[in-house]
Design an enzyme around this catalytic site. Structure first.
Site, PDB file in Angstrom:
ATOM      1  N   HIS A 175       4.090  10.482 -10.969  1.00  0.00           N
ATOM      2  CA  HIS A 175       2.668  10.819 -11.104  1.00  0.00           C
ATOM      3  C   HIS A 175       2.506  12.314 -11.428  1.00  0.00           C
ATOM      4  CE1 HIS A 175       2.090   7.330  -8.061  1.00  0.00           C
ATOM      5  NE2 HIS A 175       1.744   6.874  -9.243  1.00  0.00           N
ATOM      6  N   LYS A 223      -5.010  -4.005  -2.558  1.00  0.00           N
ATOM      7  CA  LYS A 223      -3.802  -3.342  -2.051  1.00  0.00           C
ATOM      8  C   LYS A 223      -4.009  -2.942  -0.601  1.00  0.00           C
ATOM      9  CE  LYS A 223      -1.532  -1.612  -6.184  1.00  0.00           C
ATOM     10  NZ  LYS A 223      -0.866  -0.483  -6.841  1.00  0.00           N
ATOM     11  N   ARG A 275       5.397   3.065 -17.938  1.00  0.00           N
ATOM     12  CA  ARG A 275       6.814   3.179 -17.581  1.00  0.00           C
ATOM     13  C   ARG A 275       7.694   2.252 -18.409  1.00  0.00           C
ATOM     14  NH1 ARG A 275       6.000   1.766 -11.636  1.00  0.00           N
ATOM     15  NH2 ARG A 275       4.414   0.591 -12.749  1.00  0.00           N
ATOM     16  N   SER A 279       5.508   3.643  -6.272  1.00  0.00           N
ATOM     17  CA  SER A 279       5.230   3.962  -4.868  1.00  0.00           C
ATOM     18  C   SER A 279       5.832   2.886  -3.958  1.00  0.00           C
ATOM     19  CB  SER A 279       3.728   4.074  -4.652  1.00  0.00           C
ATOM     20  OG  SER A 279       3.218   5.104  -5.457  1.00  0.00           O
TER      21      SER A 279
HETATM   22  N1  COA Z   1       5.448   7.169 -12.343  1.00  0.00           N
HETATM   23  C1  COA Z   1       5.833   6.431 -11.315  1.00  0.00           C
HETATM   24  N2  COA Z   1       5.137   5.369 -10.879  1.00  0.00           N
HETATM   25  C2  COA Z   1       4.008   5.058 -11.514  1.00  0.00           C
HETATM   26  C3  COA Z   1       3.560   5.785 -12.616  1.00  0.00           C
HETATM   27  C4  COA Z   1       4.328   6.889 -13.021  1.00  0.00           C
HETATM   28  N3  COA Z   1       3.979   7.640 -14.057  1.00  0.00           N
HETATM   29  N4  COA Z   1       2.421   5.231 -13.056  1.00  0.00           N
HETATM   30  C5  COA Z   1       2.168   4.190 -12.270  1.00  0.00           C
HETATM   31  N5  COA Z   1       3.130   4.077 -11.342  1.00  0.00           N
HETATM   32  C6  COA Z   1       3.221   3.047 -10.314  1.00  0.00           C
HETATM   33  C7  COA Z   1       2.461   3.380  -9.073  1.00  0.00           C
HETATM   34  O1  COA Z   1       3.272   4.072  -8.149  1.00  0.00           O
HETATM   35  C8  COA Z   1       2.053   2.027  -8.581  1.00  0.00           C
HETATM   36  O2  COA Z   1       3.112   1.487  -7.842  1.00  0.00           O
HETATM   37  P1  COA Z   1       2.853   0.457  -6.649  1.00  0.00           P
HETATM   38  O3  COA Z   1       2.123  -0.715  -7.243  1.00  0.00           O
HETATM   39  O4  COA Z   1       4.229   0.212  -6.232  1.00  0.00           O
HETATM   40  O5  COA Z   1       2.035   1.207  -5.640  1.00  0.00           O
HETATM   41  C9  COA Z   1       1.944   1.161  -9.830  1.00  0.00           C
HETATM   42  O6  COA Z   1       2.649   1.844 -10.824  1.00  0.00           O
HETATM   43  C10 COA Z   1       0.533   0.899 -10.223  1.00  0.00           C
HETATM   44  O7  COA Z   1      -0.037   2.130 -10.603  1.00  0.00           O
HETATM   45  P2  COA Z   1      -1.384   2.746 -10.105  1.00  0.00           P
HETATM   46  O8  COA Z   1      -1.588   3.934 -10.963  1.00  0.00           O
HETATM   47  O9  COA Z   1      -1.404   2.988  -8.654  1.00  0.00           O
HETATM   48  O10 COA Z   1      -2.398   1.691 -10.556  1.00  0.00           O
HETATM   49  P3  COA Z   1      -3.143   0.610  -9.759  1.00  0.00           P
HETATM   50  O11 COA Z   1      -2.769  -0.665 -10.426  1.00  0.00           O
HETATM   51  O12 COA Z   1      -2.992   0.686  -8.308  1.00  0.00           O
HETATM   52  O13 COA Z   1      -4.630   1.045 -10.076  1.00  0.00           O
HETATM   53  C11 COA Z   1      -6.587   1.426 -11.419  1.00  0.00           C
HETATM   54  C12 COA Z   1      -5.165   0.900 -11.337  1.00  0.00           C
HETATM   55  C13 COA Z   1      -6.949   2.343 -10.292  1.00  0.00           C
HETATM   56  C14 COA Z   1      -6.666   2.215 -12.694  1.00  0.00           C
HETATM   57  C15 COA Z   1      -7.509   0.209 -11.493  1.00  0.00           C
HETATM   58  O14 COA Z   1      -7.320  -0.603 -10.372  1.00  0.00           O
HETATM   59  C16 COA Z   1      -8.962   0.592 -11.566  1.00  0.00           C
HETATM   60  O15 COA Z   1      -9.415   1.035 -12.588  1.00  0.00           O
HETATM   61  N6  COA Z   1      -9.714   0.420 -10.467  1.00  0.00           N
HETATM   62  C17 COA Z   1     -11.141   0.741 -10.384  1.00  0.00           C
HETATM   63  C18 COA Z   1     -12.034  -0.482 -10.599  1.00  0.00           C
HETATM   64  C19 COA Z   1     -12.143  -0.723 -12.054  1.00  0.00           C
HETATM   65  O16 COA Z   1     -12.822  -0.034 -12.772  1.00  0.00           O
HETATM   66  N7  COA Z   1     -11.404  -1.746 -12.507  1.00  0.00           N
HETATM   67  C20 COA Z   1     -11.314  -2.077 -13.879  1.00  0.00           C
HETATM   68  C21 COA Z   1     -12.410  -3.005 -14.224  1.00  0.00           C
HETATM   69  S1  COA Z   1     -12.193  -3.533 -15.835  1.00  0.00           S
END
Ligand code: COA
Length: 175
Positions: free
Chosen positions: A31, A55, A105, A143
């Site tokens: 990140h 989550k 990734r 994560s």
């Molecule tokens: N390096 C290492 N790990 C990474 C990474 C990077 N560059 N980018 C992402 N990851 C990992 C994270 O650690 C996470 O791992 P985990 O699942 O083991 O915890 C995983 O990839 C998912 O990434 P994250 O960035 O945490 O995304 P998320 O899926 O939890 O959240 C949102 C995505 C927040 C963008 C999405 O849920 C969202 O937009 N929420 C708001 C509501 C909304 O508007 N939804 C869309 C409606 S269309």
């Protein structure tokens, strides 16, 4: 034949802002790599912890917020840390952000990210999604995998900032 396509012209804002959303449970070097590279492209990065009901985070919102803040010098004015609940694009628009940044990734990330980006664009055309390839060194981490290793006493040093390593140790010593 006349075309109905009208290209969107972005409003001229003095500061280019990007929102970097995620769960950050906890923040990793992957990140941080994205955040630092985003600073080469935008004036300001707002790291936004999304409240994701599907989550069950290990760290509370406050703990995650603090861990992110502690990852940067206190006088770093170009990085802001915030939380977001509700629609991400609405939030980004309200912040005056030109874009949402996401790290990719592997091919496995692509389907979901593509879907998310298209849905976000459908809701709010004025906010683009920008993808950065995750740094090669961090391509295999997430994560979850870090938490799993730490839970079993594995060394996650170098994959997360030192203060996050300490918090993981504390957390798993208690449970
Ligand atoms: N390096 C290492 N790990 C990474 C990474 C990077 N560059 N980018 C992402 N990851 C990992 C994270 O650690 C996470 O791992 P985990 O699942 O083991 O915890 C995983 O990839 C998912 O990434 P994250 O960035 O945490 O995304 P998320 O899926 O939890 O959240 C949102 C995505 C927040 C963008 C999405 O849920 C969202 O937009 N929420 C708001 C509501 C909304 O508007 N939804 C869309 C409606 S269309």
């Amino acid at each position: 034949m006349t075309s109905t396509y009208e290209p969107f012209v972005a409003p001229d804002t003095s500061e280019s802002i990007v929102v970097y959303p995620g769960t950050f449970d906890p923040i990793t070097m992957g990140h941080l790599d994205i955040i630092h590279r985003a600073l080469n492209l935008f004036d300001k990065v707002i790291v936004s912890i999304a409240v994701n009901v599907s989550k069950k985070p290990l760290f509370s919102l406050e703990e995650r917020l603090q861990m992110i803040k502690d990852s940067f010098p206190a006088d770093e004015k170009r990085i802001e840390v915030d939380t977001v609940s509700g629609l991400l694009v609405d939030y980004a628009y309200t912040c005056g952000a030109k874009a949402i940044i996401r790290g990719l990734r592997a091919v496995s990330d692509f389907d979901y990210e593509f879907q998310l980006a298209l849905m976000n664009r459908r809701i709010e055309r004025e906010v683009e999604t920008v993808f950065l390839m995750t740094g090669f060194r961090w391509i295999y981490i997430s994560s979850s995998i870090i938490k799993e290793a730490a839970m079993h006493g594995g060394d996650v040093g170098g994959l997360v900032p030192d203060h996050v390593c300490d918090k993981l140790r504390e957390k798993f010593m208690k449970t």
